[in-house]
Design a protein around this motif. Structure first.
Motif: not given
Length: 148
Positions: A23-25, A45, A47, A53-54, A76, A78-79, A81, A83
């Motif tokens: 997960r992104p988090d 990654v 959602d 998500a990535g 995380p 998300r920083n 990955m 996208t």
């Protein structure tokens, strides 16, 4: 899109449809631990709905260490990955996906069927597939020549 025996589906039949998702988090250290444990070079990654998500690769993590230092492991996913994720479909030809990976300088393509993530193929999978395909063709030609 051509011969199913020379498609992404043929690779998935041989290697299976396992895909490791995060997960992104999740933290970068959690992602790295998953990738190391599963011996994979990327994690998809997803959602909350299971959509892509990535993608996070070993290369993304190395770049993150260079850019952010040791603290990157607590960041995380998300920083770091990517996208804009290139994908393929089971019906795509192995030759076509090799071209996409070469052109984009990427080593993995998630496989999407009817909007669902159903697998992942790597450049290694594609090269191995093409090599075994060439070996089989050579054997057929050798057998044919031997019977003449």
């Amino acid at each position: 899109q051509g011969d199913p025996a020379m498609s992404v589906e043929a690779i998935l039949k041989a290697k299976g449809r396992n895909v490791f998702t995060i997960r992104p988090d999740h933290s970068v250290s959690e992602a790295a631990a998953l990738m190391a444990a599963k011996k994979v070079g990327v994690a998809i990654v997803t959602d909350a709905k299971g959509g892509i998500a990535g993608i996070l690769s070993e290369r993304d993590i190395v770049s993150g260490v260079t850019q952010f230092g040791k603290g990157v492991v607590d960041m995380p996913v998300r920083n770091l990955m990517t996208t804009l994720v290139a994908t393929c479909a089971p019906a795509d030809s192995v030759k076509a996906i090799m071209q996409v990976m070469n052109d984009r300088r990427i080593r993995h393509l998630p496989v999407i069927e009817n909007g669902e993530l159903v697998g992942i193929v790597s450049i290694g999978d594609a090269v191995n597939f093409r090599l075994s395909e060439a070996q089989m063709e050579m054997n057929v030609l050798r057998d044919f020549a031997a019977t003449r």
